[in-house]
Scaffold this motif. Structure first.
Motif, PDB file in Angstrom:
ATOM      1  N   GLU A   8     -73.014 -34.739  57.181  1.00 27.75           N
ATOM      2  CA  GLU A   8     -72.729 -35.726  58.217  1.00 27.75           C
ATOM      3  C   GLU A   8     -73.701 -36.898  58.077  1.00 27.75           C
ATOM      4  O   GLU A   8     -74.909 -36.701  58.063  1.00 27.75           O
ATOM      5  CB  GLU A   8     -72.872 -35.069  59.600  1.00 27.75           C
ATOM      6  N   ARG A   9     -73.161 -38.087  57.960  1.00 31.30           N
ATOM      7  CA  ARG A   9     -73.979 -39.301  57.844  1.00 31.30           C
ATOM      8  C   ARG A   9     -73.785 -40.155  59.096  1.00 31.30           C
ATOM      9  O   ARG A   9     -72.678 -40.294  59.597  1.00 31.30           O
ATOM     10  CB  ARG A   9     -73.544 -40.139  56.621  1.00 31.30           C
ATOM     11  N   TYR A  10     -74.871 -40.719  59.595  1.00 31.59           N
ATOM     12  CA  TYR A  10     -74.741 -41.522  60.813  1.00 31.59           C
ATOM     13  C   TYR A  10     -75.951 -42.435  60.979  1.00 31.59           C
ATOM     14  O   TYR A  10     -77.088 -41.962  60.938  1.00 31.59           O
ATOM     15  CB  TYR A  10     -74.618 -40.580  62.022  1.00 31.59           C
ATOM     16  N   ARG A  11     -75.686 -43.702  61.138  1.00 31.27           N
ATOM     17  CA  ARG A  11     -76.736 -44.656  61.522  1.00 31.27           C
ATOM     18  C   ARG A  11     -76.303 -45.243  62.856  1.00 31.27           C
ATOM     19  O   ARG A  11     -75.499 -46.192  62.882  1.00 31.27           O
ATOM     20  CB  ARG A  11     -76.852 -45.768  60.484  1.00 31.27           C
ATOM     21  N   GLU A  47     -69.550 -44.032  64.971  1.00 33.03           N
ATOM     22  CA  GLU A  47     -69.452 -42.570  64.935  1.00 33.03           C
ATOM     23  C   GLU A  47     -69.836 -42.042  63.553  1.00 33.03           C
ATOM     24  O   GLU A  47     -69.837 -42.782  62.562  1.00 33.03           O
ATOM     25  CB  GLU A  47     -68.038 -42.108  65.295  1.00 33.03           C
ATOM     26  N   PRO A  48     -70.189 -40.747  63.490  1.00 31.00           N
ATOM     27  CA  PRO A  48     -70.588 -40.165  62.202  1.00 31.00           C
ATOM     28  C   PRO A  48     -69.415 -40.067  61.232  1.00 31.00           C
ATOM     29  O   PRO A  48     -68.245 -40.027  61.646  1.00 31.00           O
ATOM     30  CB  PRO A  48     -71.070 -38.755  62.578  1.00 31.00           C
ATOM     31  N   THR A  49     -69.727 -40.020  59.941  1.00 29.90           N
ATOM     32  CA  THR A  49     -68.719 -39.772  58.908  1.00 29.90           C
ATOM     33  C   THR A  49     -69.233 -38.657  57.991  1.00 29.90           C
ATOM     34  O   THR A  49     -70.434 -38.376  57.961  1.00 29.90           O
ATOM     35  CB  THR A  49     -68.471 -41.024  58.051  1.00 29.90           C
ATOM     36  N   TRP A  50     -68.324 -38.040  57.255  1.00 33.07           N
ATOM     37  CA  TRP A  50     -68.718 -36.981  56.317  1.00 33.07           C
ATOM     38  C   TRP A  50     -68.785 -37.537  54.907  1.00 33.07           C
ATOM     39  O   TRP A  50     -67.915 -38.306  54.497  1.00 33.07           O
ATOM     40  CB  TRP A  50     -67.705 -35.829  56.357  1.00 33.07           C
ATOM     41  N   GLY A  60     -74.626 -30.589  59.273  1.00 29.01           N
ATOM     42  CA  GLY A  60     -74.747 -31.661  60.267  1.00 29.01           C
ATOM     43  C   GLY A  60     -76.085 -31.553  60.989  1.00 29.01           C
ATOM     44  O   GLY A  60     -76.846 -30.605  60.769  1.00 29.01           O
ATOM     45  N   ARG A  81     -80.914 -40.604  62.674  1.00 32.72           N
ATOM     46  CA  ARG A  81     -80.226 -41.015  61.457  1.00 32.72           C
ATOM     47  C   ARG A  81     -79.816 -39.764  60.680  1.00 32.72           C
ATOM     48  O   ARG A  81     -80.622 -38.845  60.504  1.00 32.72           O
ATOM     49  CB  ARG A  81     -81.143 -41.868  60.598  1.00 32.72           C
ATOM     50  N   ASP A  82     -78.569 -39.727  60.252  1.00 27.50           N
ATOM     51  CA  ASP A  82     -78.020 -38.617  59.451  1.00 27.50           C
ATOM     52  C   ASP A  82     -78.332 -37.259  60.097  1.00 27.50           C
ATOM     53  O   ASP A  82     -77.756 -36.913  61.109  1.00 27.50           O
ATOM     54  CB  ASP A  82     -78.534 -38.670  58.012  1.00 27.50           C
ATOM     55  N   VAL A 126     -78.929 -38.244  67.691  1.00 23.22           N
ATOM     56  CA  VAL A 126     -79.201 -38.429  66.257  1.00 23.22           C
ATOM     57  C   VAL A 126     -79.947 -39.750  66.057  1.00 23.22           C
ATOM     58  O   VAL A 126     -79.555 -40.785  66.596  1.00 23.22           O
ATOM     59  CB  VAL A 126     -77.885 -38.440  65.452  1.00 23.22           C
TER      60      VAL A 126
END
Ligand code: FES
Length: 248
Positions: free
Chosen positions: A10-13, A19-22, A91, A100-101, A98
């Motif tokens: 799960e990646r998220y900034r 929203e997060p993406t995979w 995740g 980051r990530d 979160v």
């Protein structure tokens, strides 16, 4: 068994994305590799922008907790082969914001820890220790030793449905650590911790689902600590109700 496995991470900034993406990465599947080894491979060879925490790689520091295939887990203690053939979904710990990530904000947990004073409180703290040490028998140590295994990894908070719904709840690890010191024969701080623990957001917030104990990677029993303290709290409340103020 193949020699590769896919990590879906799960990646998220939050400051840039809504929203997060995979994101998928193929990593070597080695018999002795943990999920953390897989993430380190990604970081070193495939994508240096991936963010996550770790330190000791031996289940001691508590910093590598993440959600692996839906379960809150210490990633340095979780073998990739146990998730073969994959893909393995990784995740951040649930129930925390979160940053980051796979990195979560631990401020709420740190504030709760401080509230329960997870250290030995002495009434004679400002006095020199005249005899040099406070002796303790093995039986007295047995009373609290199980709770002292907590490594503050916050996996119990990620597993706790009560904390997931109500972040005011003091939560499993903080209460287990409060009990660790309450049960220590050298400690005199139980009364200081009482106000926090008998508050509606303290032990009474727990509905005894027991997921904290099931998820704990160090076999601490926070759910047991909480139920045990409910008895203390009930006794204290009754005492306060029945005794005149000067006699409490
Ligand atoms: S890296 Fe320290 S507990 Fe996993």
């Amino acid at each position: 068994m193949t020699d590769r496995i896919t990590l879906q991470v799960e990646r998220y900034r939050p400051e840039q994305e809504t929203e997060p993406t995979w994101q998928s990465y193929e990593v070597p599947l080695r018999e002795d590799w943990s999920v953390l080894d897989g993430l380190n491979y990604v970081k070193d060879h495939l994508d240096g922008t991936l963010s996550y925490r770790w330190s000791c790689r031996m289940g001691i520091c508590g910093s590598c907790g993440m959600t692996v295939d839906g379960d809150p887990t210490l990633t340095c203690a979780e073998l990739l082969t146990d998730h073969s053939p994959g893909p393995v979904q990784v995740g951040p710990l649930r129930n925390f914001p979160v940053i980051r990530d796979l990195v979560v904000d631990i401020d709420d947990f740190m504030h709760k820890l401080v509230r329960v004073k997870p250290w030995i409180v002495r009434e004679d703290d400002d006095q020199p220790v005249s005899e040099g040490e406070y002796l303790q028998t093995p039986a007295q140590m047995d009373e609290y030793q199980q709770y002292s295994m907590c490594i503050n990894c916050m996996i119990c908070y990620a597993a706790c449905p009560v904390y997931g719904l109500d972040e005011q709840f003091v939560g499993p690890a903080a209460i287990a650590l409060a009990q660790r010191y309450n049960l220590d024969s050298r400690d005199q701080g139980a009364r200081d911790r009482l106000d926090v623990l008998i508050h509606p957001d303290g032990v009474w917030g727990c509905t005894f689902v027991g997921e904290c104990t099931r998820a704990c990677p160090k076999d601490v029993d926070p759910a047991g600590a909480i139920q045990r303290y409910k008895l203390t709290a009930a006794t204290e409340s009754l005492r306060s109700f029945l005794l005149p103020r000067g006699a409490r």
